[in-house]
Motif scaffolding. Structure first.
Motif, short mmCIF file in Angstrom:
data_model
loop_
_atom_site.label_atom_id
_atom_site.label_comp_id
_atom_site.label_asym_id
_atom_site.label_seq_id
_atom_site.Cartn_x
_atom_site.Cartn_y
_atom_site.Cartn_z
N GLY A 128 1.00 -1.10 -0.09
CA GLY A 128 0.27 0.05 -0.17
C GLY A 128 1.39 1.61 0.28
O GLY A 128 2.17 0.93 0.18
N TYR A 129 0.55 2.61 -0.80
CA TYR A 129 0.81 3.99 0.03
C TYR A 129 0.85 4.01 1.27
O TYR A 129 -0.37 4.41 1.83
CB TYR A 129 0.15 4.08 -1.34
CG TYR A 129 0.49 4.04 -2.43
CD1 TYR A 129 1.61 4.20 -3.42
CD2 TYR A 129 0.05 3.21 -3.33
CE1 TYR A 129 1.67 4.05 -4.55
CE2 TYR A 129 -0.03 2.77 -4.81
CZ TYR A 129 0.77 2.81 -5.01
OH TYR A 129 1.15 2.83 -6.56
N ASN A 130 1.55 4.89 1.52
CA ASN A 130 1.68 5.52 3.11
C ASN A 130 2.31 7.23 2.66
O ASN A 130 1.27 7.93 3.46
CB ASN A 130 3.03 4.64 3.92
CG ASN A 130 4.26 4.36 3.50
OD1 ASN A 130 4.60 4.82 2.06
ND2 ASN A 130 5.11 4.23 3.93
N TYR A 131 2.91 7.37 1.96
CA TYR A 131 3.21 9.14 1.85
C TYR A 131 3.76 9.35 0.48
O TYR A 131 4.66 8.29 -0.13
CB TYR A 131 3.78 9.61 2.88
CG TYR A 131 3.79 10.75 2.91
CD1 TYR A 131 3.13 11.49 3.63
CD2 TYR A 131 5.50 12.16 3.42
CE1 TYR A 131 3.23 13.39 3.98
CE2 TYR A 131 5.50 13.15 3.34
CZ TYR A 131 4.42 13.99 3.81
OH TYR A 131 4.54 15.22 3.41
N GLY A 132 3.26 10.86 -0.07
CA GLY A 132 3.84 10.65 -1.51
C GLY A 132 5.32 10.71 -2.00
O GLY A 132 5.58 10.60 -3.52
N ARG A 133 5.85 11.42 -0.78
CA ARG A 133 7.70 11.58 -1.05
C ARG A 133 8.01 10.04 -0.97
O ARG A 133 8.95 9.82 -1.74
CB ARG A 133 8.56 12.12 0.75
CG ARG A 133 9.68 12.12 0.41
CD ARG A 133 10.67 13.20 1.21
NE ARG A 133 9.72 13.21 2.42
CZ ARG A 133 9.69 12.59 3.79
NH1 ARG A 133 9.96 11.81 3.93
NH2 ARG A 133 8.78 13.21 4.48
N GLN A 134 7.69 8.73 -0.81
CA GLN A 134 8.06 7.41 -0.72
C GLN A 134 7.30 6.69 -1.96
O GLN A 134 8.11 6.10 -2.89
CB GLN A 134 7.59 6.89 0.12
CG GLN A 134 8.52 6.97 1.31
CD GLN A 134 8.21 6.24 3.27
OE1 GLN A 134 8.79 5.13 2.29
NE2 GLN A 134 7.80 6.90 3.98
#
Ligand SMILES: *Cc1c(COP(=O)(O)O)cnc(C)c1O
Length: 409
Positions: free
Chosen positions: A52-58
């Motif tokens: 899943g996605y956690n934060y836009g920087r990663q």
């Protein structure tokens, strides 16, 4: 099963990953943050227990689609995207090296990469710059603490070609990480994996994006390197599949902590641009060969540097390793010609620092991109004050030839 071609694979890349609504282009997802089924789901994503996605920087879905595209182009294992080519290079090297390590780098490097490696020296990483056109120079520079070798495929501006496959053998024998900056060739002309490179770096800003309208960079793990032999992997990142240890560390230490993330809008521009990479680059390489041949025969030009010329020192190597000879060439003007006047007489060729654009660009190198380096280092790199570099585009060849004839006349 027969593998599909470069065009086909690239053009159908987004669609094959089942995007929302069956769109043929991966959508631009501007979201920085993501929602979850519940708080436990959120925690599981953060702990890496669920995808899943956690934060836009990663991670960002649009960027992930571009990463997958580049991985396919490179026939690689996994890729990570960054905001620029330099962010890809600096984050990768900072994530994988530490103080006390030794890095062997080609002495013929993109100016900013050269500058960045001198920054690494300030952090206690020893860097040896050697002539990488001959593997014996790399071999002679290896020490007990040598962790990585870094080279470019076709160097800028004098177009030297590293001893790519021999260095790959050498690094494999010594379990040394082998990083190849593939920007000048792109995966269409050359697969670093075929020369046993561990990591392939692409400034997407150049040929892959191709239109001079977006910055971006990637690092691709080719799958050739055995990360279990690499002493700098942090224990925390050794839990899962060891073929992904390097990518995980680059992602955590390089992308997440240093923060040079690629934006989704730029990722979209670069993905669309990449669809025509083979068309553009084929034509630009053909134009470059014809212009280089013209320049080599011209009395007002004293030297022409282009791997497609028989006079080029690594002509054979280029023919053996690359699909074509690239779209960059440089000239040294005869004393009677002023490099500024020469460029000012051209109207189709734009005076500009970029390369890999659809337009043909020219730049006097000693006075601009290699100015900060100083006269001594320039001399060692074979860069004279009368050198002009051209990044050849896809204009009609007749128009380009006419421009060169006029400017030299
Ligand atoms: C341009 C370039 C880079 C850096 O790319 P940016 O996207 O401009 O940061 C790195 N390596 C080579 C060979 C380049 O030409």
């Amino acid at each position: 099963m027969r593998k599909k071609g470069f065009f086909t694979t690239n053009l159908h890349s987004d669609r094959c990953d089942s995007p929302e609504h069956g769109v043929l282009h991966k959508a631009i997802h501007p979201s920085v943050a993501y929602g979850y089924e519940d708080a436990r789901h959120l925690a599981e994503v953060f702990q890496g227990k669920r995808e899943g996605y956690n934060y836009g920087r990663q991670l960002n879905p649009t960027v992930t689609a571009l990463q997958n595209r580049i991985t396919k182009m490179e026939d690689g294992h996994a890729s990570i995207a960054f905001a620029t080519g330099m962010a890809a290079i600096s984050s990768t090297m900072l994530a994988l090296l530490k103080s006390g390590d030794h890095l062997i780098a080609s002495s013929f490097l993109f100016g900013n990469t050269n500058s960045f490696f001198t920054t690494l020296e300030r952090f206690g990483i020893e860097v040896s710059f050697v002539d990488a056109t001959d593997v014996s120079n790399i071999s002679a520079a290896i020490k007990e603490n040598t962790r990585a070798v870094f080279v470019e495929t076709i160097a800028n501006p004098a177009t030297q070609i590293a001893d790519l496959d021999a260095i790959g053998e050498l690094c494999t024998d010594h379990s040394i990480l082998y990083v190849v900056d593939n920007t000048m060739t792109s995966p269409f002309l050359f697969l670093p994996r075929s020369a046993k490179a561990s990591l392939s770096i692409n400034a997407l800003t150049k040929y892959i994006g191709g239109h001079g309208n977006a910055l971006g960079g990637t690092v691709t793990d080719t799958g050739c390197f055995d990360w279990e032999t690499y002493p700098n992997i942090i224990d925390d990142y050794k839990a899962g599949d060891h073929s992904l240890w390097g990518v995980l560390q680059i992602k955590k230490k390089g992308l997440r902590d240093m923060g040079g993330a690629l934006g989704p809008e730029a990722a979209h521009h670069l993905a669309v641009g990449s669809e025509t990479l083979p068309l553009r680059l084929n034509r630009a390489c053909d134009n470059a060969l014809a212009l280089a041949q013209f320049c080599e025969a011209h009395p007002k030009i004293s030297r022409t540097f282009y791997p497609g010329l028989e006079s080029h020192l690594q002509h054979q190597r280029a023919g053996r390793l690359f699909r074509k000879y690239g779209a960059i060439f440089s000239v040294e003007l005869a004393d009677v010609v002023d490099c500024f006047e020469f460029l000012n007489c051209m109207d189709t060729v734009v005076s500009s620092s970029n390369l890999g654009d659809n337009r043909t660009l020219g730049i006097p190198v000693a006075q601009t991109i290699f100015y900060e380096m100083g006269a001594e280092r320039r001399a060692a790199m074979g860069i004279s004050d009368s050198m002009v570099r051209f990044s050849v585009g896809i204009e009609e060849l007749e128009d380009l030839l006419e421009n060169f004839e006029k400017a030299l006349g």
